[in-house]
Each structure stands twice: as structure tokens, then as C-alpha cells.
Design an enzyme around this catalytic site. Structure first.
Site, PDB file in Angstrom:
ATOM      1  N   HIS A  85       0.835  -1.214   0.000  1.00 48.56           N
ATOM      2  CA  HIS A  85       0.000   0.000   0.000  1.00 48.56           C
ATOM      3  C   HIS A  85       0.860   1.250   0.000  1.00 48.56           C
ATOM      4  CE1 HIS A  85       0.160   0.821   4.481  1.00 48.56           C
ATOM      5  NE2 HIS A  85       0.375  -0.467   4.529  1.00 48.56           N
ATOM      6  N   ASP A  87      -0.664   4.233   0.707  1.00 48.89           N
ATOM      7  CA  ASP A  87      -1.267   5.218   1.621  1.00 48.89           C
ATOM      8  C   ASP A  87      -0.598   5.119   2.985  1.00 48.89           C
ATOM      9  OD1 ASP A  87      -2.539   2.687   2.161  1.00 48.89           O
ATOM     10  OD2 ASP A  87      -4.187   3.710   3.180  1.00 48.89           O
ATOM     11  N   ASP A 118       5.928   1.614   6.844  1.00 48.36           N
ATOM     12  CA  ASP A 118       4.516   1.191   6.682  1.00 48.36           C
ATOM     13  C   ASP A 118       3.836   2.076   5.662  1.00 48.36           C
ATOM     14  OD1 ASP A 118       1.943   0.258   6.995  1.00 48.36           O
ATOM     15  OD2 ASP A 118       1.691   0.981   9.047  1.00 48.36           O
ATOM     16  N   GLU A 152      -5.320   0.850   2.357  1.00 49.40           N
ATOM     17  CA  GLU A 152      -5.085  -0.204   3.362  1.00 49.40           C
ATOM     18  C   GLU A 152      -5.309   0.323   4.769  1.00 49.40           C
ATOM     19  OE1 GLU A 152      -3.000  -2.849   6.187  1.00 49.40           O
ATOM     20  OE2 GLU A 152      -2.657  -0.738   5.841  1.00 49.40           O
ATOM     21  N   GLU A 153      -4.853   1.549   5.002  1.00 51.04           N
ATOM     22  CA  GLU A 153      -4.937   2.090   6.366  1.00 51.04           C
ATOM     23  C   GLU A 153      -6.366   2.461   6.762  1.00 51.04           C
ATOM     24  OE1 GLU A 153      -2.615   1.670   8.290  1.00 51.04           O
ATOM     25  OE2 GLU A 153      -0.665   2.010   7.366  1.00 51.04           O
ATOM     26  N   ASP A 179       4.850  -5.996   4.750  1.00 52.77           N
ATOM     27  CA  ASP A 179       4.159  -4.950   5.519  1.00 52.77           C
ATOM     28  C   ASP A 179       4.084  -5.406   6.976  1.00 52.77           C
ATOM     29  OD1 ASP A 179       2.811  -2.564   5.941  1.00 52.77           O
ATOM     30  OD2 ASP A 179       0.856  -3.353   5.336  1.00 52.77           O
ATOM     31  N   HIS A 426       2.513   4.235  12.708  1.00 52.54           N
ATOM     32  CA  HIS A 426       1.292   4.935  13.141  1.00 52.54           C
ATOM     33  C   HIS A 426       1.581   5.961  14.239  1.00 52.54           C
ATOM     34  CE1 HIS A 426      -1.714   1.627  11.643  1.00 52.54           C
ATOM     35  NE2 HIS A 426      -0.646   1.747  10.863  1.00 52.54           N
TER      36      HIS A 426
HETATM   37  N1  BES Z   1       1.540  -2.736   8.403  1.00 52.76           N
HETATM   38  C1  BES Z   1       0.315  -2.781   9.103  1.00 52.76           C
HETATM   39  C2  BES Z   1      -0.093  -4.187   9.490  1.00 52.76           C
HETATM   40  C3  BES Z   1       0.723  -4.788  10.614  1.00 52.76           C
HETATM   41  C4  BES Z   1       0.952  -4.057  11.761  1.00 52.76           C
HETATM   42  C5  BES Z   1       1.192  -6.052  10.495  1.00 52.76           C
HETATM   43  C6  BES Z   1       1.691  -4.612  12.784  1.00 52.76           C
HETATM   44  C7  BES Z   1       1.929  -6.613  11.514  1.00 52.76           C
HETATM   45  C8  BES Z   1       2.183  -5.885  12.665  1.00 52.76           C
HETATM   46  C9  BES Z   1      -0.802  -2.180   8.284  1.00 52.76           C
HETATM   47  O1  BES Z   1      -0.420  -1.094   7.505  1.00 52.76           O
HETATM   48  C10 BES Z   1      -1.825  -1.639   9.253  1.00 52.76           C
HETATM   49  O2  BES Z   1      -1.515  -0.782  10.009  1.00 52.76           O
HETATM   50  N2  BES Z   1      -3.029  -2.163   9.190  1.00 52.76           N
HETATM   51  C11 BES Z   1      -4.101  -1.648   9.964  1.00 52.76           C
HETATM   52  C12 BES Z   1      -5.366  -2.158   9.350  1.00 52.76           C
HETATM   53  C13 BES Z   1      -6.612  -1.491   9.813  1.00 52.76           C
HETATM   54  C14 BES Z   1      -6.582  -0.011   9.659  1.00 52.76           C
HETATM   55  C15 BES Z   1      -7.802  -2.074   9.098  1.00 52.76           C
HETATM   56  C16 BES Z   1      -3.974  -2.061  11.422  1.00 52.76           C
HETATM   57  O3  BES Z   1      -3.486  -3.179  11.723  1.00 52.76           O
HETATM   58  O4  BES Z   1      -4.338  -1.275  12.276  1.00 52.76           O
HETATM   59 ZN    ZN Z   2      -0.278   0.684   8.931  1.00 53.30          ZN
END
Ligand code: BES
Ligand code: ZN
Length: 459
Positions: A85, A87, A118, A152-153, A179, A426
Site C-alpha cells: 500500500h 497510503d 509502513d 489499506e490504512e 508490511d 502509526h
Molecule cells: N503494516 C500494518 C499491518 C501490521 C501491523 C502487520 C503490525 C503486523 C504488525 C498495516 O499497515 C496496518 O496498520 N493495518 C491496519 C489495518 C486497519 C486499519 C484495518 C492495522 O493493523 O491497524
Molecule cells: Zn499501517
């Protein structure tokens, strides 16, 4: 292969400059003020693929665009689909950043910027590795397709129908995603399970306007008091979620996984130090890694009500709201949770309060099988890039679309994370270690070779 390795070594500065260009674009998907920037990031990627001579297209959606690209077909070799992603999360709070979030800055071997790890930095390792193959060897040993989204976010709302509608285009033997994270510095990992998510906002409305808390308090229901009670009803002091039926479909942890996690080099003391706390809490009966990777959880993500300014103000607020989410494990159904949550909360609404529950997005958790030739090929490639074989882990984050890949495309998914848990994803001062960026590019370049040796369908 040696011309490829030479190319990788000689182009390190160029690869870093390319990453900087992408990081300068503030592609914050959740905030409509950045809509044009999100498009710019998609266009930047489209140009990258175009310059490599790939077939590439930007697909418009009612939200943010999807970038698709593919290298020429290679008969007899498997097809790999890279998902990532472009974004990013909002950069706030801005005052906490040591350098501005969209002015990438290198300090101590790390590149600091929103999206550094990320997922712009991690995703770009695959774009740069295919560039290295094309520009040194002349072609890739297998077909690589790219599907890079801008939502994705915020839950991948428009990618889910896109995958349904374009299953021919996306046909592949294996999906590759970077990711996630390494287990620790110098210890790469393959992640074989992620949590799902169910995200909500609860809004409570009381009197038609804020009131004097002395004149009206005690007789008029206070939405902030009610909100605190309702939120605390969702989890008990032993860390167990209290929504009826929540644990019905949760698989118990197997001894095998318990032992495997126990064998990893992890210490609670180091973990506490890394995040600046002096104690930990969580569901009783589980270790820290088990809680983070295998057990469903509940977290409030934001609370708003009443007076937040300087000093004191005696007010009975007219409204209160909270954003919160549950992280889910395989077999828990987010839609079913939404129903039981609504029933549970509605029963707690006292007279004088009106409730609204917004269901933002949901996605189930998953684990993928470890015993596939694609996993073995990925482990070998990681060892090549990082100089050490990976450990196999689960993680607590979510990548909503992965379940669709598994269920709709019916393929293996490789989660090859180059990030670190202290990359500040984040949060302020997000970073990506540049040595890991280059190791990721090297591992990705090796992956195209190891995957190409697998005969498709034999897998
Ligand atoms: N890169 C993350 C996913 C992730 C985080 C995998 C920590 C392993 C460990 C991804 O970009 C993300 O932040 N996803 C969100 C999805 C949500 C907004 C639907 C998340 O996990 O909060
Ligand atoms: Zn993320």
C-alpha cells in the site's frame, strides 16, 4: 547472478533517493484534504512501472486509486503477485516529530518519515528488486504482478470488490507482502498469521446542550459517565472481553505453538523497556507473545467528551464518543461481533441518553500453512538477503485484504517483513532502517530466483 549483485551494490544511493521521492508525497488516505496527494503517490508508482516497460494501469475507485502492473509472462514458472500500500496514516501529533513527517531525513542509518516502513519503504523493496533484475539481467525469471492500493490504512473497502471483479488479471501462484516486521534487529521472520479487526465508534447524546454540572448534575444523565460505564463493560479485570459469544469460535492455543513461541528469544523486561512502561497487563493465563499474536483483544483508540481546554470547567457535557476496536483471531466473524456488540451496548443505555454505533470496518484474522514450497523458497531468499534464516512468527496487526487473497484467489501468502517493532508505525518519528531496506531488496531479488525454480501446481 553476479551482474545483479553488482547492480544492487552500485545503486544503493539511487534506491534511497527513490524512496525519498515517494516519502515526500503526503498520501494520507483517511483525510480528504490529502486526496490529490494520494493520487500523486499512485501516479509516481505508475511511472516507476512504466519506466521498467511493465504493462501498468491505474484503476479508479470511488475512493483512492489502485495501481496495477505486470512484467512479461514466463511460461513454466510460477506467477508472483506483490501486494502493498502507498497510503499512510495521519502524521499527527506533529509537534512530536524531530523532523517533519514528509521531509524524509536520515539519522543514524534510519530514514525518518511517515510511511518509511509502513508501507512505502517495505513495498518499494520489491519494485527496486525487479528494477535490478530488468536493468542487469534484462528480464525476470518469473512473472511478477503488482497490486498497490491506497486504502489499506482505512480498511481496503474498494479493493475487496476489485479482487472479485479482476480474478483473471490477478491470477497467480503466490502472493508476496512486505508490511510486517522482523522478530528483532538482525533476526528476520516470516509471519504466518495476522489478527483481524472490527472497528467502531460509539456516540452518546444527552441534553440538547452542555449544562452546569452543579445545577443539573445528579438528575440529568451524563453522557461521559455513561460512556465510561459502557466502555468498561466491554472487558473485565482479567483481560477477557465481555461481549456475549466473543470467544465461541476462538481456537485454543496448541502446545506446539506455545512451545515454539517459548523458544524465541524474548524478554518481558526488554519489551517493557522498549516502550517505556514498568509493568504489563493482559488476558490472564497467556504470555506476552501469546497475547500479542494469538489472543483477541479490545482497545479504545480515542475518547472525546466535555471540557479539554486549560484549567477547570464544571460542565455536564451534552455528548460523548469513543472510537474502539477489537483485534480478532481466525474463525471470529466481525459481522457477528457487530450484532452482539450492538445488542450488548443497547441494553446498557440509561434513560436520557441516545446511542449511535458506527461500524467502520471489519476483517477476519488468518494463519497460513508453513509447509509449502513457497515458504521454503522465501526462507532461502531471506537468508540470502539478511545472512540469517528467518524464524516463524505471528503478529497482532491486520492487513484486511489478505483473507480475500487466501479465500478468493486460493493461493499461498508470504508475509516477509523487513520492519522492526520499534519503527514507530502509526506514531511520531516513524523510521525504516536503511540497511534493512537494502537487505530487503536483496532478499526480494533472491526470492524471484528461488520462486522461479518451483513448478507451479506441484506446490
Ligand atoms: N503494516 C500494518 C499491518 C501490521 C501491523 C502487520 C503490525 C503486523 C504488525 C498495516 O499497515 C496496518 O496498520 N493495518 C491496519 C489495518 C486497519 C486499519 C484495518 C492495522 O493493523 O491497524
Ligand atoms: Zn499501517
Amino acid at each position: 547472478m553476479s551482474e545483479l549483485q553488482t547492480f544492487l551494490t552500485e545503486n544503493r544511493s539511487k534506491f534511497e533517493a527513490d524512496l525519498c521521492e515517494l516519502l515526500k508525497i503526503p498520501s494520507v488516505s483517511t483525510d480528504s484534504r490529502y486526496k490529490a496527494d494520494v493520487r500523486d503517490a499512485a501516479a509516481w508508482l505508475h511511472r516507476q512501472f512504466d519506466q521498467l516497460g511493465f504493462e501498468t494501469k491505474i484503476f479508479e475507485t470511488p475512493g483512492h486509486p489502485i495501481v496495477y502492473a505486470e512484467s512479461p509472462a514466463v511460461p513454466g514458472a510460477p506467477v508472483a503477485l506483490v501486494y502493498g500500500h502507498y497510503d499512510v496514516q495521519p502524521p499527527e501529533p506533529l509537534e512530536e516529530w524531530k523532523s517533519p513527517p514528509f521531509e524524509p531525513t536520515i539519522r543514524d542509518g534510519n530514514i525518518y518519515a511517515r510511511g518509511a516502513t509502513d508501507d512505502k519503504g517495505q513495498m518499494l523493496t520489491h519494485v527496486k528488486s525487479v528494477e535490478a533484475w530488468i536493468k542487469s539481467v534484462g528480464k525476470l525469471p518469473l512473472q511478477v504482478k503488482f497490486l498497490i492500493e491506497g486504502e489499506e490504512e482505512i480498511g481496503s473497502e474498494h479493493l475487496t470488490p476489485f479482487i472479485q471483479e479482476h480474478d483473471d488479471l490477478l491470477e497467480c501462484d503466490v502472493v508476496v507482502i512486505s508490511d510486517t516486521s522482523q522478530f528483532g534487529p538482525g533476526q528476520p521472520a516470516i509471519t504466518y498469521g495476522l489478527k483481524g479487526i472490527a472497528y467502531y465508534e460509539l456516540k452518546l447524546f444527552g441534553p440538547k446542550q452542555d449544562l452546569h454540572s452543579g445545577t443539573f448534575g445528579g438528575a440529568v444523565t451524563n453522557p461521559a459517565n455513561t460512556l465510561s460505564k459502557m466502555l468498561s463493560s466491554l472487558i473485565d479485570e482479567k483481560g477477557k472481553v465481555q461481549v456475549p459469544g466473543f470467544y465461541d469460535d476462538v481456537d485454543p492455543l496448541t502446545d506446539e505453538e506455545r512451545n515454539q513461541f517459548g523458544s524465541l528469544d524474548f524478554s518481558d523486561a526488554d519489551f517493557m523497556r522498549s516502550i517505556g512502561v514498568e509493568g504489563l497487563t493482559g488476558e490472564s493465563g497467556y504470555s506476552t507473545l501469546e497475547r500479542r499474536w494469538t489472543r483477541p483483544t479490545f482497545d479504545i483508540n480515542g475518547i472525546t467528551s466535555g471540557y479539554q481546554g486549560e484549567g477547570a470547567k464544571t460542565v455536564l457535557p451534552a455528548k460523548a464518543s469513543a472510537k474502539f476496536s477489537f483485534r480478532l483471531v481466525p474463525h471470529q466473524d466481525p459481522a457477528q461481533l457487530s450484532e452482539s456488540l450492538k445488542t450488548h451496548l443497547e441494553a446498557l443505555v440509561p434513560p436520557g441518553i441516545r446511542m449511535e454505533l458506527i461500524d467502520f470496518h471489519g476483517a477476519p484474522g488468518f494463519v497460513v500453512p508453513l509447509d509449502s514450497p513457497y515458504m521454503t523458497a522465501a526462507a532461502a531468499a531471506i537468508e540470502k538477503g539478511f545472512g540469517r534464516p528467518p524464524v516463524f512468527i505471528r503478529e497482532g496487526g491486520s492487513i484486511p485484504i489478505v483473507t480475500s487473497f487466501v479465500e478468493q484467489l486460493g493461493v499461498d501468502v508470504l508475509l516477509l517483513g523487513w520492519g522492526l517493532n520499534d519503527d514507530n508505525t502509526h506514531s511520531p518519528n516513524e523510521k525504516f532502517c536503511l540497511a534493512d531496506y537494502h537487505r530487503g531488496i536483496k532478499a526480494s531479488a533472491a526470492l524471484w530466483h528461488t520462486l522461479s525454480k518451483i513448478t507451479p501446481n506441484q506446490a
